[in-house]
Scaffold this motif. Sequence first.
Motif, PDB file in Angstrom:
ATOM      1  N   TRP A 146      12.170  42.599  26.042  1.00 50.52           N
ATOM      2  CA  TRP A 146      12.485  42.339  24.574  1.00 50.52           C
ATOM      3  C   TRP A 146      12.914  40.862  24.106  1.00 50.52           C
ATOM      4  O   TRP A 146      13.527  40.344  25.150  1.00 50.52           O
ATOM      5  CB  TRP A 146      13.653  43.432  24.500  1.00 50.52           C
ATOM      6  N   HIS A 194       4.836  37.184  23.443  1.00 53.18           N
ATOM      7  CA  HIS A 194       5.807  36.958  22.110  1.00 53.18           C
ATOM      8  C   HIS A 194       4.848  36.443  21.147  1.00 53.18           C
ATOM      9  O   HIS A 194       4.806  37.070  19.826  1.00 53.18           O
ATOM     10  CB  HIS A 194       6.879  35.940  22.294  1.00 53.18           C
ATOM     11  N   HIS A 238       2.759  41.955  26.616  1.00 51.72           N
ATOM     12  CA  HIS A 238       4.161  42.019  25.857  1.00 51.72           C
ATOM     13  C   HIS A 238       4.106  40.547  25.448  1.00 51.72           C
ATOM     14  O   HIS A 238       5.606  40.223  25.122  1.00 51.72           O
ATOM     15  CB  HIS A 238       5.209  42.291  26.539  1.00 51.72           C
ATOM     16  N   HIS A 250       6.855  43.510  21.634  1.00 52.08           N
ATOM     17  CA  HIS A 250       5.337  43.767  21.309  1.00 52.08           C
ATOM     18  C   HIS A 250       4.629  44.348  22.451  1.00 52.08           C
ATOM     19  O   HIS A 250       5.002  44.279  23.446  1.00 52.08           O
ATOM     20  CB  HIS A 250       4.913  42.243  21.172  1.00 52.08           C
ATOM     21  N   HIS A 307       3.346  41.167  10.065  1.00 52.61           N
ATOM     22  CA  HIS A 307       3.912  42.316  10.553  1.00 52.61           C
ATOM     23  C   HIS A 307       4.013  43.286   9.242  1.00 52.61           C
ATOM     24  O   HIS A 307       4.106  42.678   8.490  1.00 52.61           O
ATOM     25  CB  HIS A 307       5.471  41.912  10.913  1.00 52.61           C
ATOM     26  N   MET A 322       5.018  46.255  17.326  1.00 47.51           N
ATOM     27  CA  MET A 322       6.361  46.079  17.592  1.00 47.51           C
ATOM     28  C   MET A 322       7.503  46.889  17.319  1.00 47.51           C
ATOM     29  O   MET A 322       7.621  47.479  16.340  1.00 47.51           O
ATOM     30  CB  MET A 322       6.657  44.758  16.496  1.00 47.51           C
ATOM     31  N   MET A 344      13.255  43.057  20.006  1.00 44.20           N
ATOM     32  CA  MET A 344      11.905  43.646  19.292  1.00 44.20           C
ATOM     33  C   MET A 344      10.989  43.599  20.681  1.00 44.20           C
ATOM     34  O   MET A 344      11.162  42.613  21.768  1.00 44.20           O
ATOM     35  CB  MET A 344      11.330  42.766  18.253  1.00 44.20           C
TER      36      MET A 344
END
Length: 285
Positions: A179, A231, A229, A218, A117, A151, A216
């Motif tokens: 999320w 994880h 999306h 993605h 990240h 993200m 969060m």
Amino acid sequence: MNDSDGYRSVSRRTLLRTSIGTATVSTVGVGQASATERVSIDGFGGECPDATLEPSMGHCVDGGMDGCVDDHPATVELQAAVQETLEERYPDVGTLVDAGYKPYFDTLDRDADGWSHWINPEYVGDESVVDPERPESVLVDNETWRSLGVMFIAAQDGEEIEPPAVYGEDDSEDRCSPWHYHAGLPGRFAWWYYRQAYERDFETGDVSLPCRTPCMLHVWTVDHPEGVHAHDGPPQEFRDGEPADDPGFETGAEPGTDELDWDALPEDLVPEQRPDELAALIPGL
């Protein structure tokens, strides 16, 4: 030490001095806790009944993934907008550095699989939440040094907020609100490290470890077998892009040959204390 954007690096000595004055850490039982047992770290976030020592996450909205399909018009539109932003503005690490993004490698994640990240403090906590042109974090492949997705982080002014759905009304069967939050100690520590190193929380005496991260979301722009999306990061075979042409900063490392990590970065991008050096402040790490 100061970095190029005026963010003074966090000092372990300063953090330790602050934490000693404001927190009492209880380690009773921590060494015996398993990934599925509930743990509490008193003084570093108070009672945290959902916390685990190993990496773990939860859904911010019950059943929030149930209505999600990759070919829904809203998902297609969001992914396309994110892809346009990454291609035109943030295709690789060099462009992220120029735009003010900070390294936030997956700290102490024992399941790290070659992606990281990068977070922009200017975008975290501003008025926008799901803005493809201002993603709070960009997800980068550590081999090619190229962007894989973004993200979004549901926070404003340092406080967690209710995350908006990608599409669908509350309680509707087709609602998509994928999320997630991290309740495992590595994820909580990673967010704590970001808050200390780049937001300077310790300067106001706030050195508490959060019980969980903000919510969060993605959005992957490369093909992913688990969906837009998902994880976890995409498997390596789905990251077959060419390495970045140039690192974009002074380094002896080379995209495609050397892994993108703390050692590959120039000194002015590395905080005075790396995450593993501050982990000693957190029992269980």
